[in-house]
Design a protein around this motif. Structure first.
Motif, PDB file in Angstrom:
ATOM      1  N   GLN A 148     -19.927  -4.454   4.758  1.00  0.00           N
ATOM      2  CA  GLN A 148     -19.595  -4.944   3.443  1.00  0.00           C
ATOM      3  C   GLN A 148     -18.238  -5.617   3.454  1.00  0.00           C
ATOM      4  OE1 GLN A 148     -20.178  -6.299   0.631  1.00  0.00           O
ATOM      5  NE2 GLN A 148     -21.158  -4.551  -0.455  1.00  0.00           N
ATOM      6  N   TYR A 202     -15.188  -3.252  -1.466  1.00  0.00           N
ATOM      7  CA  TYR A 202     -16.409  -2.907  -2.186  1.00  0.00           C
ATOM      8  C   TYR A 202     -17.069  -1.631  -1.687  1.00  0.00           C
ATOM      9  CZ  TYR A 202     -16.063  -7.618  -4.096  1.00  0.00           C
ATOM     10  OH  TYR A 202     -15.636  -8.756  -4.739  1.00  0.00           O
ATOM     11  N   ASN A 203     -16.505  -0.968  -0.737  1.00  0.00           N
ATOM     12  CA  ASN A 203     -17.111   0.254  -0.212  1.00  0.00           C
ATOM     13  C   ASN A 203     -16.835   1.442  -1.141  1.00  0.00           C
ATOM     14  OD1 ASN A 203     -18.212  -0.948   2.136  1.00  0.00           O
ATOM     15  ND2 ASN A 203     -16.211  -0.866   3.130  1.00  0.00           N
ATOM     16  N   GLU A 262     -29.342  -5.345   0.940  1.00  0.00           N
ATOM     17  CA  GLU A 262     -29.158  -5.828   2.301  1.00  0.00           C
ATOM     18  C   GLU A 262     -28.503  -4.771   3.177  1.00  0.00           C
ATOM     19  OE1 GLU A 262     -29.452  -9.321   3.992  1.00  0.00           O
ATOM     20  OE2 GLU A 262     -31.161  -8.769   2.764  1.00  0.00           O
ATOM     21  N   LEU A 263     -27.494  -4.095   2.638  1.00  0.00           N
ATOM     22  CA  LEU A 263     -26.768  -3.086   3.396  1.00  0.00           C
ATOM     23  C   LEU A 263     -27.641  -1.875   3.687  1.00  0.00           C
ATOM     24  CD1 LEU A 263     -23.456  -3.348   1.355  1.00  0.00           C
ATOM     25  CD2 LEU A 263     -23.834  -4.238   3.652  1.00  0.00           C
ATOM     26  N   LEU A 264     -28.497  -1.503   2.734  1.00  0.00           N
ATOM     27  CA  LEU A 264     -29.408  -0.384   2.949  1.00  0.00           C
ATOM     28  C   LEU A 264     -30.460  -0.730   3.994  1.00  0.00           C
ATOM     29  CD1 LEU A 264     -29.978   0.778  -0.745  1.00  0.00           C
ATOM     30  CD2 LEU A 264     -28.638   1.948   1.025  1.00  0.00           C
ATOM     31  N   PRO A 296     -25.204  -8.012  -1.153  1.00  0.00           N
ATOM     32  CA  PRO A 296     -26.153  -7.236  -1.960  1.00  0.00           C
ATOM     33  C   PRO A 296     -26.379  -5.845  -1.376  1.00  0.00           C
ATOM     34  CG  PRO A 296     -26.974  -9.452  -1.576  1.00  0.00           C
ATOM     35  CD  PRO A 296     -25.781  -9.284  -0.703  1.00  0.00           C
ATOM     36  N   THR A 297     -26.419  -4.851  -2.237  1.00  0.00           N
ATOM     37  CA  THR A 297     -26.604  -3.464  -1.798  1.00  0.00           C
ATOM     38  C   THR A 297     -27.888  -3.306  -1.008  1.00  0.00           C
ATOM     39  OG1 THR A 297     -25.358  -2.664  -3.709  1.00  0.00           O
ATOM     40  CG2 THR A 297     -26.794  -1.078  -2.581  1.00  0.00           C
ATOM     41  N   ARG A 316     -17.010  -7.506  -8.670  1.00  0.00           N
ATOM     42  CA  ARG A 316     -18.396  -7.834  -8.322  1.00  0.00           C
ATOM     43  C   ARG A 316     -18.979  -9.016  -9.107  1.00  0.00           C
ATOM     44  NH1 ARG A 316     -20.250  -3.637  -4.984  1.00  0.00           N
ATOM     45  NH2 ARG A 316     -18.750  -1.924  -5.016  1.00  0.00           N
ATOM     46  N   PRO A 345     -19.272  -9.289  -3.046  1.00  0.00           N
ATOM     47  CA  PRO A 345     -19.924  -8.236  -2.254  1.00  0.00           C
ATOM     48  C   PRO A 345     -21.264  -8.712  -1.716  1.00  0.00           C
ATOM     49  CG  PRO A 345     -20.294  -7.850  -4.581  1.00  0.00           C
ATOM     50  CD  PRO A 345     -19.377  -9.054  -4.496  1.00  0.00           C
ATOM     51  N   ASP A 354     -28.340  -1.727   8.797  1.00  0.00           N
ATOM     52  CA  ASP A 354     -27.127  -0.940   8.992  1.00  0.00           C
ATOM     53  C   ASP A 354     -26.133  -1.600   9.937  1.00  0.00           C
ATOM     54  OD1 ASP A 354     -28.345  -0.520  11.439  1.00  0.00           O
ATOM     55  OD2 ASP A 354     -28.846   1.569  11.045  1.00  0.00           O
TER      56      ASP A 354
END
Length: 480
Positions: A475, A479-480, A466-468, A463-464, A92, A461, A471
């Motif tokens: 990723q 990194y999952n 962004e993923l939250l 940014p977390t 990361r 990765p 949906d």
């Protein structure tokens, strides 16, 4: 919870480039009444997009230093917490430009391009309109290219078929009606958009001259040069050679190297504004950042100890220093010194010296030398080894190496081209990408483990947050 967040975003409550690609308005002081009044307003709006390039999260620092530390050109000599993980390629620790104004800059260019052709609503001079449009195409291409080459593989160089790049938006996000969540486009889709933007820019932008202030803005030759770079990454080698030749013609550069900096003025050029070889250079003025910003974040502070308050955290690797031939003027870009509290011999940069005062310096992003090296590599890839050697030797003759021409062929010639790029662009942000785009392992000058090309750490990765929030985003692998 995620649906609540989405509702807030689509309602316009937290739309900001720092947390999402859904940027609803340019984050500048221009009012809509000013920006949309006429072509002058559109030009002023477009010019704000240049500011994203000088951010410390982009070319102001990260994209100059990180690609050198993450490969084999730089090493850390002071642990301030910066770039420690990048030097070791830890999980990361990478280049992260998703947040920090990137999407705002892209959205600004989208706003300009969506409005500039409306002559009735946006009155003004036709030539000025054409230039503003060309600049928007150029800047959008540069920003998307940087995003694509960091967050994804180059087309044809995918690992296990992973071809995702970044979210692609070519229409402005202005509010609820056109704010949506999207999946990542493929690398092919993003590269095709970048190429189309640059082809459009070439037909719209004016010419510029080496050494003139015109290189502070996008120009026809710079667009041709950037297109040549993109084609090289895209393995479109015939097109890369042709685009490099077109850019050389635009700037009056000769096949024999006439027009390049000479051994006598090469180093001084990096303390000249603009750099005599600049095809495109970001101008930074005193009001663009504070003295504190310069001390804490400038490339000058982190790579040179010419100011008393410099942090000086990075020096050249011994391997890089030892790679230069004795007469190579580029070796003079590294000056032997010591750091405070140590008698260890290290090397400060002579490229980034804050020559405008208080750590302040311009950012030469595309230099003439790159055209010869793009064309050399492209010619090698298309079987024109004689042409590749001619371009290498034209450059070398202007770096004090006229008596040491390259005569290699085959794989040795390719390695000579890669070495020439490493030496020419040391501390200019190319090294990591040169290895990655060629599908090569990331070497570390013997200081840390070599990173195989197939290793997941080649990509950063997302940014977390962004993923939250979205949906539809996937990723990057590992990194999952």
């Amino acid at each position: 919870m995620k649906n609540i967040v989405k509702t807030m975003v689509l309602g316009g409550a937290i739309l900001a480039a720092s947390c999402t690609d859904l940027e609803t308005q340019p984050r500048q002081s221009l009012t809509p009444e000013t920006a949309f009044a006429d072509v002058d307003g559109m030009e002023a709006l477009g010019l704000t997009a240049y500011g994203t390039l000088r951010d410390f999260n982009r070319y102001g620092q990260q994209l100059i230093i990180a690609p050198e530390i993450m490969a084999d050109n730089l090493r850390i000599i002071a642990n301030t917490g910066r770039y420690i993980g990048q030097e070791q390629n830890t999980d990361r620790a990478h280049m992260g430009i998703w947040n920090g104004g990137m999407w705002s800059g892209i959205n600004t260019t989208n706003i300009v391009l969506s409005q500039i052709d409306d002559e009735e609503a946006i009155p003004g001079d036709a030539a000025q309109r054409q230039r503003v449009k060309g600049e928007a195409h150029f800047l959008r291409a540069l920003m998307y290219f940087d995003m694509a080459r960091i967050y994804g593989y180059e087309p044809g160089k995918e690992v296990n078929g992973w071809d995702k790049a970044v979210i692609l938006r070519t229409e402005p996000t202005l509010g609820f009606s056109n704010a949506d969540f999207r999946a990542r486009a493929t690398n092919r889709q993003v590269y095709d958009q970048v190429i189309a933007d640059l082809q459009a820019a070439i037909n719209l932008l004016p010419n510029a001259s080496l050494g003139s202030a015109n290189v502070y803005r996008a120009n026809r030759g710079a667009a041709q040069a950037l297109l040549a770079r993109v084609y090289l990454y895209d393995s479109k080698f015939a097109e890369a050679a042709a685009s490099a030749s077109a850019a050389m013609a635009s700037f009056g550069l000769a096949d024999d190297g006439t027009g390049l900096a000479t051994p006598e003025n090469y180093i001084a050029g990096f303390s000249t504004a603009p750099n005599p070889e600049s095809l495109f250079e970001v101008e930074i003025r005193a009001n663009d950042w504070s003295t504190v910003d310069g001390v804490n974040n400038s490339v000058s502070s982190l790579t040179a100890n010419v100011f008393a308050s410099a942090q000086f955290i990075a020096t050249a690797t011994d391997e890089l220093i030892e790679s230069y031939d004795e007469n190579d003027v580029r070796r003079d870009a590294w000056v032997e010194t010591t750091r405070t509290g140590s008698d260890e011999t290290v090397y400060r940069s002579a490229k980034w010296l804050g020559h405008k005062g208080d750590f302040l310096e311009n950012l030469p992003l595309i230099r003439a030398a790159e055209l010869y090296l793009i064309r050399a590599e492209a010619r090698y890839r298309t079987g024109d080894e004689a042409g590749a050697r001619a371009d290498l030797n034209a450059l070398r003759a202007n770096r004090g190496l006229e008596e040491f021409p390259v005569s290699a062929s085959g794989q040795a010639l390719f390695e000579a081209i890669m070495l020439e790029r490493r030496q020419e662009f040391a501390l200019e942000g190319h090294r990591w990408f040169d290895l990655k785009r060629n599908g090569l392992p990331i070497t570390k000058a013997g200081r840390f483990e070599t990173i195989p090309y197939e290793d997941y750490r080649l990509l950063p990765p997302l940014p977390t947050g962004e993923l939250l929030l979205n949906d539809q985003l996937e990723q990057n692998p590992g990194y999952n």
